[in-house]
Enzyme design. Sequence first.
Site, mmCIF file in Angstrom:
data_model
loop_
_atom_site.group_PDB
_atom_site.id
_atom_site.type_symbol
_atom_site.label_atom_id
_atom_site.label_comp_id
_atom_site.label_asym_id
_atom_site.label_seq_id
_atom_site.Cartn_x
_atom_site.Cartn_y
_atom_site.Cartn_z
ATOM 1 N N ASP A 1 -9.903 4.328 11.093
ATOM 2 C CA ASP A 1 -9.307 3.151 11.710
ATOM 3 C C ASP A 1 -9.660 3.008 13.189
ATOM 4 O O ASP A 1 -8.794 2.755 14.029
ATOM 5 C CB ASP A 1 -7.783 3.124 11.487
ATOM 6 C CG ASP A 1 -7.428 2.817 10.039
ATOM 7 O OD1 ASP A 1 -7.793 1.728 9.567
ATOM 8 O OD2 ASP A 1 -6.815 3.673 9.365
ATOM 9 N N LYS B 1 -7.092 2.584 -2.205
ATOM 10 C CA LYS B 1 -7.632 3.570 -1.267
ATOM 11 C C LYS B 1 -8.228 4.725 -2.043
ATOM 12 O O LYS B 1 -7.664 5.155 -3.046
ATOM 13 C CB LYS B 1 -6.499 4.063 -0.351
ATOM 14 C CG LYS B 1 -6.972 4.988 0.737
ATOM 15 C CD LYS B 1 -5.963 5.055 1.869
ATOM 16 C CE LYS B 1 -6.399 6.076 2.881
ATOM 17 N NZ LYS B 1 -5.619 6.029 4.113
ATOM 18 N N TRP C 1 0.863 -1.191 0.000
ATOM 19 C CA TRP C 1 0.000 0.000 0.000
ATOM 20 C C TRP C 1 0.894 1.235 0.000
ATOM 21 O O TRP C 1 1.818 1.331 0.812
ATOM 22 C CB TRP C 1 -0.916 0.062 1.238
ATOM 23 C CG TRP C 1 -1.621 1.378 1.311
ATOM 24 C CD1 TRP C 1 -2.649 1.805 0.514
ATOM 25 C CD2 TRP C 1 -1.305 2.482 2.171
ATOM 26 N NE1 TRP C 1 -2.990 3.093 0.832
ATOM 27 C CE2 TRP C 1 -2.190 3.531 1.844
ATOM 28 C CE3 TRP C 1 -0.365 2.689 3.188
ATOM 29 C CZ2 TRP C 1 -2.164 4.772 2.499
ATOM 30 C CZ3 TRP C 1 -0.336 3.928 3.842
ATOM 31 C CH2 TRP C 1 -1.234 4.938 3.494
ATOM 32 N N HIS D 1 -11.594 2.167 3.005
ATOM 33 C CA HIS D 1 -11.005 2.821 1.831
ATOM 34 C C HIS D 1 -11.960 3.093 0.683
ATOM 35 O O HIS D 1 -11.557 3.167 -0.466
ATOM 36 C CB HIS D 1 -9.821 1.983 1.319
ATOM 37 C CG HIS D 1 -8.663 2.026 2.245
ATOM 38 N ND1 HIS D 1 -7.424 1.531 1.937
ATOM 39 C CD2 HIS D 1 -8.540 2.535 3.495
ATOM 40 C CE1 HIS D 1 -6.599 1.709 2.946
ATOM 41 N NE2 HIS D 1 -7.263 2.310 3.904
ATOM 42 N N GLU E 1 -3.275 -3.107 -2.091
ATOM 43 C CA GLU E 1 -4.400 -2.469 -1.381
ATOM 44 C C GLU E 1 -4.742 -1.126 -2.018
ATOM 45 O O GLU E 1 -3.858 -0.310 -2.262
ATOM 46 C CB GLU E 1 -3.993 -2.258 0.090
ATOM 47 C CG GLU E 1 -5.047 -1.561 0.947
ATOM 48 C CD GLU E 1 -4.619 -1.428 2.413
ATOM 49 O OE1 GLU E 1 -3.428 -1.652 2.719
ATOM 50 O OE2 GLU E 1 -5.470 -1.074 3.244
ATOM 51 N N ASP F 1 -6.813 -4.050 10.729
ATOM 52 C CA ASP F 1 -6.044 -2.832 10.459
ATOM 53 C C ASP F 1 -6.747 -1.643 11.097
ATOM 54 O O ASP F 1 -7.591 -1.012 10.474
ATOM 55 C CB ASP F 1 -5.891 -2.616 8.943
ATOM 56 C CG ASP F 1 -5.061 -1.377 8.632
ATOM 57 O OD1 ASP F 1 -4.383 -0.871 9.548
ATOM 58 O OD2 ASP F 1 -5.094 -0.904 7.484
ATOM 59 N N HIS G 1 -8.526 -6.123 4.853
ATOM 60 C CA HIS G 1 -8.168 -5.393 6.068
ATOM 61 C C HIS G 1 -9.478 -5.049 6.747
ATOM 62 O O HIS G 1 -10.293 -4.313 6.172
ATOM 63 C CB HIS G 1 -7.411 -4.103 5.745
ATOM 64 C CG HIS G 1 -5.938 -4.274 5.671
ATOM 65 N ND1 HIS G 1 -5.076 -3.228 5.421
ATOM 66 C CD2 HIS G 1 -5.163 -5.377 5.844
ATOM 67 C CE1 HIS G 1 -3.839 -3.683 5.430
ATOM 68 N NE2 HIS G 1 -3.853 -4.979 5.676
ATOM 69 N N ASP H 1 -9.661 -2.869 2.016
ATOM 70 C CA ASP H 1 -9.730 -2.357 3.394
ATOM 71 C C ASP H 1 -11.067 -1.638 3.486
ATOM 72 O O ASP H 1 -11.345 -0.749 2.670
ATOM 73 C CB ASP H 1 -8.536 -1.411 3.613
ATOM 74 C CG ASP H 1 -8.526 -0.734 4.963
ATOM 75 O OD1 ASP H 1 -9.579 -0.216 5.381
ATOM 76 O OD2 ASP H 1 -7.453 -0.664 5.593
ATOM 77 N N ASP I 1 -11.515 7.481 6.920
ATOM 78 C CA ASP I 1 -10.770 6.239 7.144
ATOM 79 C C ASP I 1 -10.074 6.318 8.505
ATOM 80 O O ASP I 1 -8.862 6.308 8.600
ATOM 81 C CB ASP I 1 -9.754 6.067 6.013
ATOM 82 C CG ASP I 1 -8.938 4.799 6.156
ATOM 83 O OD1 ASP I 1 -9.464 3.812 6.702
ATOM 84 O OD2 ASP I 1 -7.769 4.807 5.725
#
Length: 416
Positions: A294, A226, A183, A260, A224, A324, A284, A257, A292
């Site tokens: 997390d 995004k 990524w 994303h 990955e 993640d 993820h 993910d 995003d």
Amino acid sequence: MCNFNAYQYAKEKFASIGVDTEAAIEKALTVPLALHCWQGDDVGGFDSDMALSGGIQTTGNYPGKARTPEQLMADMDVAIKNIGGVLKLNLHASYAIFQKGEFADRDALEPKHFAPWVAFAKERGMGIDFNPTFFSHPKAAEFTLSSPDEEIRRFWVDHGRACLRISEYFARETGIPCVMNIWTPDGYKDIPADRIGPRARFAKSLDEMLAEPYDHSLVFPCLESKVFGIGLESYTVGSAEFTLSYAAKKGIMPLMDNGHYHPTEMVSDKIASLLLFNDKFALHVTRPVRWDSDHVVRLDDETREIAKEIVASERIDDFALALDYFDASINRVAAWIVGARNFRKAMLDALLMPHADWKALQTSGRMTELLVAQEEWKTLPAGEVWAEYCRRAGIPEDGAWLPSVLNYERDVQLAR
Ligand code: RNT
Ligand code: ZN
């Protein structure tokens, strides 16, 4: 104390809808989940003191953060004991461990810089997944693999090649294949004049990187995507279309993910399409809140729906599952544990669903019955099956792990 056996009761309840709780628990215990080392220190790493860059951010300043490899390993151990089941260690290249006076830049990293991690993983019977680190580095101030500066671009290609060699070392040492996720945060804050140029350079760099010889049965590179990052709001080089097309063309794994995408796009809906065109697929699992962000994974609808899709596909073993998220506003060890346990619960719940029956209702157009069945499933005693899962995994049940983590916080983390 009455003799009522709650698990036995739950087992019968699920049996009445045709679900075997024993088989569900057995399968749930064997699904590997990659535990991200970076929750323990706010994505800090050990190879530089640079602030976290790349448009990702941890917020909060909860005390007790791990600052050394020893501290991070000790914290991770507490997490592992309370998560249980089959775990993989998920490392970033920035977590290289150097001996006193030693240093290697990202393009010169070698297996030996990760030897203590290999020892840690082997002692615990874990495989290792890996991530080249294309951020938090002086040469990542602008672009990395898509940089127009040839010297910078080459540096990051060499980093990727070094990481492939290290990934193969992990796989050979542990005897478990290594998933290596690529990524990069490359992108623009404002509307670019040239969208194709950076993407062409990115593709060229990936080609050069993947030309490094590696054992394709031991190392599984994945890519990955995004949609945006902080400071990269208008354009990312590694967009969804780019990464999916590149992965399909080159036969590497795509990684999604769930932080994303645009806020109303759901990864749970994307999984099935990807499965049709890929042998293997990586995820993820995270929780985006307005961006995003997390956040720690909760047992929320989308996490459940992702798990449901994984199980309903009947291809659980084709997934590389990783967590993640990184929250610095609460105890970091508890964050690891509760997020991982939530995903495990979602997977167990998904294994407790009568997928074949539900699919048959859908196929025969009995959507009313399907809706009622899905909704009434929600109040079946899945919690009792989870408690049994915990006992068999040798981990504390809900309600029994947090006190020991808070003691660890008092005795170890706050004493740092
Ligand atoms: C960033 C990506 C990436 C990172 C980790 C640390 O938005 O999700 O996977 O979170 O590599
Ligand atoms: Zn991610």
